[in-house]
Design a protein around this motif. Sequence first.
Motif, mmCIF file in Angstrom:
data_model
loop_
_atom_site.group_PDB
_atom_site.id
_atom_site.type_symbol
_atom_site.label_atom_id
_atom_site.label_comp_id
_atom_site.label_asym_id
_atom_site.label_seq_id
_atom_site.Cartn_x
_atom_site.Cartn_y
_atom_site.Cartn_z
ATOM 1 N N GLY A 36 17.466 40.003 23.981
ATOM 2 C CA GLY A 36 18.771 39.436 23.633
ATOM 3 C C GLY A 36 19.426 38.534 24.507
ATOM 4 O O GLY A 36 20.570 37.976 24.258
ATOM 5 N N ALA A 37 18.892 38.530 25.776
ATOM 6 C CA ALA A 37 19.359 37.635 26.692
ATOM 7 C C ALA A 37 19.769 36.054 26.343
ATOM 8 O O ALA A 37 18.659 35.568 25.775
ATOM 9 N N THR A 38 20.892 35.723 26.405
ATOM 10 C CA THR A 38 21.149 34.363 26.146
ATOM 11 C C THR A 38 20.415 33.386 27.497
ATOM 12 O O THR A 38 20.038 32.230 27.248
ATOM 13 N N GLU A 39 20.749 33.927 28.601
ATOM 14 C CA GLU A 39 20.352 33.227 29.806
ATOM 15 C C GLU A 39 19.658 34.232 30.771
ATOM 16 O O GLU A 39 20.068 35.257 30.866
ATOM 17 N N VAL A 40 18.612 33.738 31.367
ATOM 18 C CA VAL A 40 18.165 34.553 32.500
ATOM 19 C C VAL A 40 18.039 33.702 33.823
ATOM 20 O O VAL A 40 17.571 32.628 33.772
ATOM 21 N N ILE A 41 18.815 34.341 34.847
ATOM 22 C CA ILE A 41 18.835 33.878 36.270
ATOM 23 C C ILE A 41 18.218 34.545 37.241
ATOM 24 O O ILE A 41 18.221 35.541 37.004
ATOM 25 N N GLY A 42 17.729 33.902 38.310
ATOM 26 C CA GLY A 42 17.407 34.884 39.530
ATOM 27 C C GLY A 42 18.577 34.962 40.404
ATOM 28 O O GLY A 42 19.836 34.984 40.088
ATOM 29 N N ARG A 43 18.302 35.519 41.654
ATOM 30 C CA ARG A 43 19.227 36.125 42.462
ATOM 31 C C ARG A 43 19.780 35.253 43.518
ATOM 32 O O ARG A 43 20.893 35.380 44.022
ATOM 33 N N GLU A 44 19.450 33.799 43.298
ATOM 34 C CA GLU A 44 19.918 32.822 44.030
ATOM 35 C C GLU A 44 21.485 32.689 44.279
ATOM 36 O O GLU A 44 22.151 32.215 45.314
ATOM 37 N N PRO A 45 22.019 32.731 42.717
ATOM 38 C CA PRO A 45 23.488 32.358 43.125
ATOM 39 C C PRO A 45 24.218 33.576 43.935
ATOM 40 O O PRO A 45 25.364 33.373 44.245
ATOM 41 N N PHE A 46 23.680 34.812 44.121
ATOM 42 C CA PHE A 46 24.068 35.719 44.826
ATOM 43 C C PHE A 46 23.820 35.993 46.285
ATOM 44 O O PHE A 46 24.003 36.909 46.867
ATOM 45 N N ALA A 47 22.929 34.919 46.950
ATOM 46 C CA ALA A 47 22.659 34.942 48.052
ATOM 47 C C ALA A 47 23.728 34.698 49.095
ATOM 48 O O ALA A 47 24.657 33.640 48.506
ATOM 49 N N GLY A 48 23.508 34.889 50.310
ATOM 50 C CA GLY A 48 24.325 34.363 51.218
ATOM 51 C C GLY A 48 25.799 35.271 51.299
ATOM 52 O O GLY A 48 25.873 36.430 50.715
ATOM 53 N N ALA A 49 26.657 34.944 52.244
ATOM 54 C CA ALA A 49 27.977 35.549 52.552
ATOM 55 C C ALA A 49 28.602 35.487 51.108
ATOM 56 O O ALA A 49 28.685 34.637 50.544
ATOM 57 N N VAL A 50 29.510 36.871 50.914
ATOM 58 C CA VAL A 50 30.195 36.827 49.783
ATOM 59 C C VAL A 50 31.544 35.941 50.034
ATOM 60 O O VAL A 50 32.254 36.344 50.933
ATOM 61 N N LYS A 51 31.861 34.951 49.079
ATOM 62 C CA LYS A 51 33.241 34.354 48.943
ATOM 63 C C LYS A 51 34.411 35.081 48.636
ATOM 64 O O LYS A 51 34.004 35.984 47.568
ATOM 65 N N PRO A 52 35.382 35.051 49.027
ATOM 66 C CA PRO A 52 36.632 35.995 48.420
ATOM 67 C C PRO A 52 36.816 35.353 46.734
ATOM 68 O O PRO A 52 36.880 36.319 46.224
ATOM 69 N N LEU A 53 36.638 34.210 46.652
ATOM 70 C CA LEU A 53 36.696 33.743 45.164
ATOM 71 C C LEU A 53 35.421 32.695 45.108
ATOM 72 O O LEU A 53 35.417 31.728 45.785
ATOM 73 N N ALA A 54 34.733 32.716 43.871
ATOM 74 C CA ALA A 54 33.626 31.692 43.809
ATOM 75 C C ALA A 54 34.108 31.183 42.341
ATOM 76 O O ALA A 54 35.033 31.313 41.698
ATOM 77 N N ARG A 55 33.265 30.340 41.830
ATOM 78 C CA ARG A 55 33.486 29.637 40.569
ATOM 79 C C ARG A 55 33.424 30.605 39.503
ATOM 80 O O ARG A 55 32.635 31.521 39.406
ATOM 81 N N GLU A 56 34.485 30.593 38.511
ATOM 82 C CA GLU A 56 34.541 31.619 37.391
ATOM 83 C C GLU A 56 33.251 31.493 36.464
ATOM 84 O O GLU A 56 33.340 30.221 35.991
ATOM 85 N N ARG A 57 32.584 32.540 36.139
ATOM 86 C CA ARG A 57 31.665 32.223 35.291
ATOM 87 C C ARG A 57 31.535 33.289 34.023
ATOM 88 O O ARG A 57 31.295 33.090 32.922
ATOM 89 N N TRP A 58 31.940 34.652 34.224
ATOM 90 C CA TRP A 58 31.818 35.660 33.387
ATOM 91 C C TRP A 58 33.106 36.211 33.128
ATOM 92 O O TRP A 58 34.052 36.367 33.907
ATOM 93 N N ALA A 59 33.251 36.714 31.835
ATOM 94 C CA ALA A 59 34.366 37.530 31.293
ATOM 95 C C ALA A 59 34.099 38.814 31.783
ATOM 96 O O ALA A 59 35.202 39.763 31.909
ATOM 97 N N ALA A 60 33.033 39.366 31.804
ATOM 98 C CA ALA A 60 32.559 40.808 32.045
ATOM 99 C C ALA A 60 31.282 41.042 32.989
ATOM 100 O O ALA A 60 30.492 39.978 32.749
ATOM 101 N N ALA A 61 31.110 42.106 33.352
ATOM 102 C CA ALA A 61 29.690 42.425 33.949
ATOM 103 C C ALA A 61 29.444 43.565 33.929
ATOM 104 O O ALA A 61 30.217 44.685 33.660
ATOM 105 N N LEU A 62 28.162 44.179 33.869
ATOM 106 C CA LEU A 62 27.546 45.479 33.809
ATOM 107 C C LEU A 62 26.565 45.438 35.199
ATOM 108 O O LEU A 62 25.735 44.647 35.121
#
Length: 331
Positions: free
Chosen positions: A195-221
């Motif tokens: 049922g996944a609409t989109e499947v992505i790799g881990r690349e957007p989550f690499a590197g140092a964590v920004k205090p705020l990044a581009r808004e993408r999701w309303a919820a997360a599990l």
Amino acid sequence: MTDFAAVLLDRDGDGRTEARFGRLVEADLMDGNVTLAVRASAVNFKDGLAVTGRLPVVRRWPMVPGVDVAATVTGSDDPRWQPGDEVILTGWGIGETHLGGWSEKMRVSGDWLVRRPATLSPVEAMALGTAGLTVAEGLDRLHRLGLTPADGPVVVTGAAGGVGSLAVMLLAQEGWSVTAVTGRPEETERLQRLGATEVIGREPFAGAVKPLARERWAAALDTVGSAMLAHVLSMLKPGGVAIACGNAAGMDLPASVAPFILRGVSLVGVDSVRIPTARREEIWNRLADSVDRHRLAAMTRVIGLPDAIDAARRIVDGGIAGRTVVAVRDL
């Protein structure tokens, strides 16, 4: 005295965990007022940690792993349970402080048991198991906080694993647009079938964590924890909610307060070990009524008890996708 098969964990002279397929006798069973003939169990990440000793999951030695159980009552001093009753047991310290489900027999407290819905087979119950209970509780937390699919997409991390796969499936069933995150691109087609609409790799989550990044999701599990969860928090929309239910990448959380105080994001934890019995019964009955059995079967494989040790080692190395059910007896 009749013996029975079980997977046994013990420590060697250097404190390292040793796992073997062996035999127990009735005298080895722990205190309790209900005796069970175990029909099926499952391989969870926590079982993998117990078998490999990578984290101090086990609190009592020797131990039998297996935090999920589908069983038949064979003896009871608890008036609520009679021989022949079909039950489910998850949590309550089994596989950690109390001998777990990778054993043909158990003795437990009747307080820990939930009646298995008649419409769920032992394999289906264990394909759901603690993972399904966790995801269902997480979804309820989203409902209570007022989030719906109309608020935007949801992201699931560690989506190829057992909890993640069930999260993708159950969220999609509710109408959410699901972004599945996985480091295993070969699982893309399977996640899309779930049922996944989109499947992505881990690349957007690499590197140092920004205090705020581009808004993408309303919820997360999130099943991963550590930097992955920190990245996700920085990407949630205002008022977004992250459900934390795993620590595959570690127990730390290198996050900023910025998402909480500038976007009103909420971080909600789910503890599936101590969910009250009445709540468990409610969740199990709802899952029995709503789960897509074809999708559940497609993400499940069944192995025998002697194969559980190898599967447990593989799950902590990311070598298992979906859910693995252990057939403790012939099903």
